[in-house]
Design a protein around this motif. Structure first.
Motif, short mmCIF file in Angstrom:
data_model
loop_
_atom_site.label_atom_id
_atom_site.label_comp_id
_atom_site.label_asym_id
_atom_site.label_seq_id
_atom_site.Cartn_x
_atom_site.Cartn_y
_atom_site.Cartn_z
N PHE A 1 -1.10 1.29 0.32
CA PHE A 1 -1.61 2.47 -0.38
C PHE A 1 -2.89 3.02 0.23
O PHE A 1 -3.60 3.80 -0.39
N GLY B 6 -5.73 1.62 1.11
CA GLY B 6 -7.03 1.13 0.66
C GLY B 6 -7.68 0.22 1.68
O GLY B 6 -8.80 -0.19 1.53
N GLY B 7 -7.01 -0.12 2.73
CA GLY B 7 -7.53 -1.12 3.65
C GLY B 7 -7.89 -0.60 4.93
O GLY B 7 -8.64 -0.20 5.61
N ASN C 37 -1.94 -9.00 -2.68
CA ASN C 37 -2.96 -7.96 -2.88
C ASN C 37 -3.33 -7.23 -1.59
O ASN C 37 -3.44 -6.00 -1.57
N ASP C 38 -3.54 -7.97 -0.49
CA ASP C 38 -3.94 -7.34 0.77
C ASP C 38 -2.84 -6.41 1.29
O ASP C 38 -3.12 -5.30 1.75
N GLU C 39 -1.59 -6.86 1.21
CA GLU C 39 -0.48 -6.03 1.67
C GLU C 39 -0.35 -4.76 0.82
O GLU C 39 -0.10 -3.66 1.34
N ILE C 40 -0.53 -4.88 -0.48
CA ILE C 40 -0.44 -3.72 -1.38
C ILE C 40 -1.57 -2.74 -1.06
O ILE C 40 -1.36 -1.53 -1.00
N GLU C 41 -2.76 -3.25 -0.84
CA GLU C 41 -3.90 -2.40 -0.51
C GLU C 41 -3.63 -1.63 0.79
O GLU C 41 -3.89 -0.43 0.88
N ASP C 42 -3.08 -2.31 1.79
CA ASP C 42 -2.74 -1.65 3.05
C ASP C 42 -1.66 -0.57 2.85
O ASP C 42 -1.74 0.51 3.44
N ASP D 285 -1.97 -13.07 -7.04
CA ASP D 285 -2.77 -12.30 -6.09
C ASP D 285 -2.27 -12.43 -4.65
O ASP D 285 -2.90 -11.92 -3.73
#
Length: 89
Positions: free
Chosen positions: A86, A88-89, A79-84, A76
Motif C-alpha cells: 500500500f 507505506g514503505g 505487516n511489512d509486506e502489507i505496508e509495501d 503481525d
C-alpha cells in the motif's frame, strides 16, 4: 458542599462481584459507575441506554460475538509486506 446520601441495593452476590471486577478493570469502582449512571439519567431525563426485550438468537452470531475470535500468535507476520503493498514503505 452538597449533602451526600447513601444508597443500598440488594443484588445477587455473584453479579456484584462480576460488576466490581469489571469496573476495577475499567479503572473505576462499581459505586462510581452507579453515580455516573444517575448523573447521565438525570441529564438525559431517561435511562442512559435503550431497554428492550429481544430473543437471544445465538445462531445468528459470528466470530467474537459468539466467543470464537482468537488472535493468532503470528498476527503481525505480514505487516511489512502489507505496508509495501500500500505504498507505506
Amino acid at each position: 458542599m452538597a449533602k451526600e446520601a447513601t444508597l443500598q441495593v440488594r443484588m445477587d452476590a455473584d453479579l456484584k462481584e462480576q460488576a466490581e471486577e469489571l469496573y476495577r478493570k475499567l479503572g473505576t469502582s462499581f459505586a462510581e459507575a452507579v453515580r455516573i449512571f444517575a448523573r447521565q439519567s438525570v441529564q438525559e431525563k431517561a435511562m442512559p441506554f435503550v431497554i428492550h426485550l429481544a430473543e437471544q438468537d445465538t445462531d445468528k452470531r459470528i466470530g467474537i460475538a459468539k466467543g470464537e475470535f482468537v488472535t493468532p500468535d503470528d498476527i503481525d507476520k505480514y505487516n511489512d509486506e502489507i505496508e509495501d503493498m500500500f505504498g507505506g514503505g
